[in-house]
Every structure is written in structure tokens, then in C-alpha cells.
Design an enzyme around this catalytic site. Structure first.
Site, PDB file in Angstrom:
ATOM      1  CD  GLU A 356      52.781   7.351  21.440  1.00 56.69           C
ATOM      2  OE1 GLU A 356      51.962   8.160  21.848  1.00 56.69           O
ATOM      3  OE2 GLU A 356      53.560   7.606  20.522  1.00 56.69           O
TER       4      GLU A 356
HETATM    5  C1  TNX Z   1      54.101  11.015  22.393  1.00 52.99           C
HETATM    6  S1  TNX Z   1      54.994   9.958  24.889  1.00 52.99           S
HETATM    7  C2  TNX Z   1      55.211  10.359  21.899  1.00 52.99           C
HETATM    8  C3  TNX Z   1      55.849  10.829  20.679  1.00 52.99           C
HETATM    9  C4  TNX Z   1      55.207  12.069  20.141  1.00 52.99           C
HETATM   10  C5  TNX Z   1      54.726  12.965  21.253  1.00 52.99           C
HETATM   11  C6  TNX Z   1      54.074  14.219  20.770  1.00 52.99           C
HETATM   12  C7  TNX Z   1      55.991   9.239  23.881  1.00 52.99           C
HETATM   13  C8  TNX Z   1      57.022   8.471  24.510  1.00 52.99           C
HETATM   14  N1  TNX Z   1      55.834   9.337  22.554  1.00 52.99           N
HETATM   15  O1  TNX Z   1      55.871   9.828  19.713  1.00 52.99           O
HETATM   16  O2  TNX Z   1      56.118  12.746  19.351  1.00 52.99           O
HETATM   17  O3  TNX Z   1      53.796  12.268  22.033  1.00 52.99           O
HETATM   18  O4  TNX Z   1      53.685  15.039  21.788  1.00 52.99           O
END
Ligand code: TNX
Length: 720
Positions: A356
Site C-alpha cells: 500500500e
Molecule cells: C491491508 S493487505 C493491509 C493492512 C491492514 C489490513 C486491514 C496489507 C498487506 N495491508 O495495512 O491492516 O488491510 O484489513
């Protein structure tokens, strides 16, 4: 799509709703008529004992089992210190409930009437394989080394009554069921992730979770140690990381000890090692880094520290990688941090995050990956990361973690392939190995269904059947299971991930009242049980030995173990938990297929004669039905919003179902609600003529009609 585009999304995407219908039924979401039942597969042989994960093979042995006495010995057939350690672990495990203090002795060969542990079994058992052989004369666990013994002891534990999990002495006899079991894991990597950054888990709670996971043969503990909301690991050379960066959690400020000192971390590592579990530390970057940006000014483009962050959002931060000076600052920061963490970590991995980062340019992202992986390989550690890392050049032997979902898989091979899929292709081409954490199966922070008090639902609801019914070999392929992007030979295993962004009751707005925050372990227990055992079985048992109808029966028995151990689990619908008498009377949502299927509703009308429809579940008054038993054994179903009753508009196939003022004299308002075998769903038949309630499809606005019962998924209803 990155999930922050979907923050606050209330409903599950319909595509994923349709796909949560049982895998055994051939169901086309767009089908206008019920699909004929698929031929019934041969029923799997019922497993003699409720073991989770399902072993490769097990046989019940005729005759009585082996009954423990206070004098029973734990005989270790080796001088190996680690094997003796497993012996004392077993003794301590059995002590609280039995009240026995079983002595651990070294013996050359298995004595009669003992619990014998033999670590000198054949090499063909592998590092974690084992056999258990028990009858009235005793029990022998055989493995090739202490680790396999430990896994076998977890099976032995499940051959004892559930009360053995109790923390206090129970007056009863303790008999190990007579069995012959032979077992070995499908995958070497079977992990669970704890997000201690968003919600800090004190050391004692981490240890408790290690024990809970080890019981299901989980062998990796991935600690998500850093994120926007907190930095949880002390780094001597950078004291601000914990002085400033550890003072926040999602929803909390002002902490002084919300981090692990080197001593705390070592304690976790060695406790995990005593359970043959490897700790995988994650230092997330280049995004998810606000806690670092708040602690170390030179990581910011303006060289000014950010304010510490205790909110709920994601995608808000990035190391400054715009110019050489800041690239160098980030590189030296990463070297310091990775060195410190590698120093404390005996295991082979350092997880470098990489998820992200919407604001990062390719150059910025690549420069992070280069700096972070260089720092890692310099310490002879394996670089790990989320699947996005595949877009950058990686060192040989990297291990990536796939967290995509069905909506990504839908785009495989199309012009609009999701970036996650492209990153997967790029990583596979570089020879990376993968562990599978598909968010719509293995994310333990996803809500089970609309009534789950905590958690998110950006990847849809994840009921227990969904966390169980998937295969690592097909989960990176198209939705029909073909075309897996990650070939079987590049799959290292699976991991369940317990994020803690919303480890509280409520919506995106962080609650101000402390009563809405469960203790971290309470959150962990509720979200992990029963789904962590489901993912554990995906990782351990051969695909051919896995079957939902067997799993739900075995799981039901494990509920008693969790109750005895004080684990506050979610008594998920669909599992026949003993002692829970389910009555269909009362207020319910009525949904087609699984608990997150589309729900029966009155289309927002209060008029007589309106057709009932199906809609994505929200469990509002329009989708809430009061089910009331009638003297003839049938039920009426009254809509909460309109007060009107569901009524068959005719008795012939194709008749629609409408709402009309409740009137006991109208037989069209009477329904027979019957249990279906092998799941917790129901058939709902009209008392006039006996045709069953049938969804036209699993899409919004579909009508319900009466049809003859073909066993189609569109004719199975969860009365929640
Ligand atoms: C996605 S998928 C995230 C996290 C969040 C989570 C909550 C990923 C590697 N990162 O930062 O906590 O979704 O569901």
C-alpha cells in the site's frame, strides 16, 4: 485494487457474495433458474477422531485406549536435549487439568504403560512428520527429531478428552483414544501474523497466542512490528523510535511502554522456539511508516518530524526517497534497523512490508526495495515482503506473501489486470517463493458476517467455511481454478493474518469509550477461532484429505477444547457446536446459501402483494424476519419493516412469493423449515404443495419463487 479505496464500504461486493455459495454446487450467479444439483460425490470416510488439522492417515484401533495415572511416565527414547524438552513440555501441558506431575525419564526403549517419545524415527518422516500409535498398553510418538515429536504431541493431546485443555484440575479419568496415525505437513511454512503495531499485544498475550496457534501446528509467528500507528521494537541506536514512535496505537495516545525491549523480544523468540515456532519480524516500508517519520526527522523530505499518528486511515505515509540525500538517509536508517532486528532474530527471515504505497513512484519504490533487501541479505537473512515487492528487482530466494482476493483474480488475463496480479507475475518470473494469505480467506480481521462486532469487511465477510474452502494451488488462478500464476513448486505455504486496525466495536470512527475495546487477546481469540484452525488445516493437510462437511464436525468438537482453555471463540453458524440448541424461532435474517449470501427482503414496500426480493445482506428491518412456530409444525415469517408475512402467491412451480398482512387462516403463509444434512442451512417449503423457496439468482433484486427441490445452492437458506 488497494483496499483503502474501499474503506468504509458497508456491503460485500456481489461477485464475492455469489462466490461464497457452497463449492460443491454448480452455481452461476446470473442463472435465472435453479441449477440442477451436481452429482453427489462419494461421502468421505468418516474420520475416527476429531483431529485438526486432519492427519494424512488415521485408523481407530480396536479395544480400549491408554488411561493415564499419576504414575505414568513420559519416556524419552533419546539423550537429545530438545527431545527431552518436548517431554517436559508434555508433562506441563497435562498438569493443570489432570493434576498429575508426570515424570520425564530417559529410556533406551519404550516401556509398557508409558507415553513414549522417540525422536530417532526414520528420516523419511521429514522434519515435522510423525506417527502416533496408542492402545491400552501405552502410546508411542515417533519422529525424526524433536520438532516432529512436538507436532505429534499436539495430535496426542487431541486424542485426550477436551477437558484436558482446562487450566484447573478436573476430577475424571484421562484416556488416550486408541489409534494409529501417520502424518506430515503439506507445506513447510504455516504462519500466523499478529498486528502488534495497530494494537499492542503485551508479551504475556503474545505467548498465549503462540500456544493457541501451536496447538494447530502453526510454525511461524509473523510480528507486524511497525506501522503508521506505532513502532514496537526497541533499536538502541535510534531511541526516538520507541520514545516517540511507540507512544500511539490505533485509537490511543500517551503510551510509555507499548513496545518490546530487546529482552521482551528475546523472550517471545525463545518462547516461540520452545513451541518450534519461528518468529518473522516485519519492518514495514516504504509506506505504513508514520511512526518512523514521527521519530526520525531526516526520513522526511523537509527534515521535520511528523506528528505521531493514532488514527484509522491507511496509505498516508512514505519515506522520503525523492533525492539522493534522503535516499541515503533512508538506506542508513534501514541498515541500522535491519541490523538490530536481525541480531535479535535467530530465524532466517526479515519481512520488509512493501504494501500500500499509492504515492510512491517506481523509482522511489525500487530504491526502498534495494536498500531494504541489501540490508537483509547483508545479514544473511531471507528477504520477505508483501506481493507488491515483486515489481522491483529482488535477491534470489526471496519469499513473498500474496494477499489478493477474488476481485483481483477476475481480472487475470484481461486488459484491466489488477496491479497485484502483475506484481505476482513479476515476482514469479524472478523465482520468488510465495506464501498465500488471500484476504478473502485468510485475513482474520475480516468480519465473519454482518453481526461481527469487530473487524473490517473490505474483502467481504469471511465466514469459517470461506477460510477453509480454498486451495493454495488455485488461489492465484482464475475463479474457475485454472491458470494459477504461482506454480505449485513456488508455493512455500500459507499464513493467516490478524490485522488490528479495527480491534474495537464500531465503525471507522474510533470509539472514545474504553468499554468498546476488547483486550487484545479477546479480540485475537474471537477473530482467530475457528478461522485460524481452518487456515492451519489448509497449510498442513493434503488437499485430498480436506472436506468441509468433515471439518465442521471436527471443529464442533474443538469448541469444547476452546471453552475448557478459556478461548472466547466465535460460535460460527454452519458448525454443529454441541450444546448449542439452534431454534429457528425469533428474529432472523434469511439468506441464500452461506451466512453472507443475499438476504430475503420486502423491497422496501409496505403494501400487500409486493414480490419479495433478494439483496446484499445488511440485516436492517427490511431483511429481518420474525419466525413463529404454528401448531401444525409450520412457521410463519413476518417482515420487521412492514409487519407483513411471506406468502406463496400460488402452489405451482414458478409462483412468486409476496408479502401480505399476516393471517393464520391463509395456508400460503405457512412454511416448513427443515435442516439439511451436512451443513447448517435449511430448506424452506410452502405448506401448500411442498415446493421450495428458490432464489432466482444471487444478485441484487432477484425474485424468489417456488420450485421443486433439486438440492441447488439457490434453494438452501441460512436462518442466521
Ligand atoms: C491491508 S493487505 C493491509 C493492512 C491492514 C489490513 C486491514 C496489507 C498487506 N495491508 O495495512 O491492516 O488491510 O484489513
Amino acid at each position: 485494487m488497494n483496499r483503502f479505496h474501499r474503506r468504509g464500504r458497508g456491503l460485500v461486493a456481489l461477485a464475492s457474495v455469489a462466490l461464497t455459495l457452497p463449492l460443491t454446487a454448480t452455481l452461476s450467479p446470473a442463472a435465472a433458474a435453479p441449477t440442477p444439483a451436481a452429482p453427489t460425490p462419494a461421502a468421505p470416510t468418516p474420520a475416527p477422531y476429531a483431529l485438526v488439522p486432519q492427519p494424512v492417515s488415521q485408523q481407530a484401533v480396536p479395544g480400549a485406549g491408554f488411561t493415564l495415572t499419576p504414575k505414568t511416565r513420559i519416556a524419552v527414547l533419546s539423550k537429545d536435549a530438545a527431545a527431552l524438552g518436548v517431554g517436559s513440555y508434555l508433562s506441563k501441558l497435562l498438569a493443570p487439568a489432570t493434576g498429575y506431575d508426570l515424570k520425564v525419564v530417559r529410556k533406551a526403549k519404550a516401556p509398557d504403560k508409558a507415553l513414549a517419545l522417540n525422536p530417532d524415527g526414520p528420516a523419511s518422516l521429514g522434519a515435522e512428520g510423525y506417527t502416533v500409535s496408542s492402545d491400552k498398553n501405552g502410546v508411542v510418538v515417533t519422529a525424526h527429531g524433536a520438532q516432529g515429536l512436538f507436532r505429534g504431541v499436539q495430535t496426542l493431546r487431541q486424542l485426550l478428552p477436551a477437558a484436558v485443555e482446562s487450566r484447573s484440575k478436573q476430577a475424571r479419568t484421562w484416556t488416550v483414544a486408541p489409534a494409529k496415525i501417520s502424518d506430515a505437513p503439506r507445506y513447510e511454512y504455516r504462519g500466523v501474523m499478529l498486528d502488534v503495531a495497530r494494537r499492542f499485544f503485551p508479551v504475556e498475550q503474545v505467548k498465549r497466542y503462540i500456544d493457541e496457534a501451536a496447538a494447530y501446528k502453526i510454525n511461524k509467528l509473523h510480528l507486524h512490528l511497525t506501522d503508521d500507528q506505532g513502532w514496537r521494537i526497541a533499536v538502541d541506536a535510534l531511541p526516538n523510535l520507541t520514545k516517540v514512535g511507540a507512544g500511539t496505537q490505533s485509537g490511543f495516545t500517551g503510551g510509555t511502554d507499548w513496545y518490546y525491549t530487546a529482552a521482551d523480544y528475546k523472550e517471545i523468540v525463545s518462547y516461540a522456539a520452545s513451541r518450534f515456532m519461528t518468529v518473522v519480524p516485519e519492518i514495514d516500508g516504504p509506506g505504513h511508516t508514520m511512526s518512523a517519520l514521527a521519530s526520525v526527522p531526516e526520513l522526511n523530505c523537509d527534515d521535520k518530524a511528523q506528528a505521531p499518528y493514532s488514527g484509522f486511515e491507511v496509505g498516508i505515509s512514505l519515506y522520503c526517497l525523492k533525492d539522493q540525500k534522503h535516499k541515503d538517509a533512508t538506506k542508513s536508517f534501514l541498515q541500522t534497523v535491519v541490523n538490530a532486528v536481525a541480531e535479535l532474530t535467530p530465524g532466517p527471515y526479515v519481512h520488509l512490508g512493501g504494501d500500500e504505497t499509492p504515492q510512491a513512484t517506481q523509482d522511489e519504490y525500487d530504491s526502498y526495495v534495494k536498500a531494504a533487501t541489501d540490508a537483509t541479505t547483508a545479514r544473511k537473512k531471507t528477504a520477505m515482503g508483501w506481493h507488491q515487492l515483486g515489481q522491483s528487482p529482488l535477491p534470489a530466494g526471496s519469499l513473498l506473501q500474496y494477499w489478493g482476493e477474488d476481485s483481483d483474480r477476475e481480472t487475470i488475463g484481461t486488459a484491466s489486470e489488477k496491479p497485484g496480479i502483475t506484481h505476482l507475475r513479476q515476482g514469479v518470473a524472478q523465482g520468488a517463493k510465495y506464501i498465500m494469505s488471500p484476504s478473502d480467506h485468510a485475513y482474520l480481521d475480516m468480519q465473519y458476517d454482518v453481526s461481527t462486532p469487530y473487524g473490517l469487511s473490505w474483502s467481504g465477510y469471511v465466514p469459517v467455511q470461506r477460510s477453509y474452502a480454498w486451495d493454495p494451488e488455485t488461489v492465484t488462478g482464475k475463479l474457475d481454478g485454472t491458470g494459477a500464476i504461482v506454480p505449485a513448486g513456488q508455493i512455500a505455504g500459507v499464513e493467516a493474518a490478524l490485522w488490528a486496525d479495527r480491534a474495537y466495536e464500531g465503525s471507522n470512527n474510533l470509539p472514545t469509550s474504553s468499554t468498546r475495546w476488547p483486550a487484545p487477546q479477546e479480540y485475537a481469540d474471537y477473530m482467530s477461532f475457528p478461522r485460524l484452525p481452518a487456515v492451519a488445516e489448509v497449510g498442513w493437510s493434503p488437499q485430498s484429505a480436506r472436506d468441509w462437511s468433515s471439518f465442521r464436525q471436527r471443529l464442533a468438537q474443538h469448541g469444547q477444547r476452546w471453552t475448557a482453555a478459556g478461548i472466547g471463540f466465535h460460535a460460527a453458524p454452519g458448525v454443529p457446536w454441541p450444546g448449542t440448541v439452534r431454534t429457528v424461532e425469533g428474529e432472523h435474517g434469511i439468506v441464500v446459501g452461506n451466512v453472507d449470501g443475499v438476504g430475503l427482503e420486502n423491497a422496501g414496500s409496505t403494501s400487500d402483494g409486493t414480490d419479495l426480493v433478494l439483496w446484499a445482506p445488511n440485516r436492517g428491518p427490511k431483511q429481518t424476519w420474525t419466525v413463529a412456530a404454528q401448531s401444525d409444525g409450520t412457521y410463519t415469517m413476518a417482515n420487521k419493516a412492514s409487519g407483513k408475512c411471506a406468502e406463496a402467491s400460488g402452489s405451482a412451480a414458478g409462483a412468486t412469493v409476496v408479502q401480505r398482512s399476516c393471517d393464520a387462516a391463509r395456508t400460503g403463509q405457512r412454511w416448513r423449515i427443515t435442516d439439511r444434512p451436512n451443513d447448517d442451512r435449511h430448506s424452506i417449503a410452502s405448506a401448500v404443495g411442498g415446493l421450495v423457496l428458490t432464489a432466482g439468482s444471487a444478485t441484487n433484486g432477484a425474485k424468489v419463487t417456488l420450485q421443486s427441490d433439486t438440492g441447488s445452492a439457490l434453494q438452501t437458506w441460512t436462518v442466521d
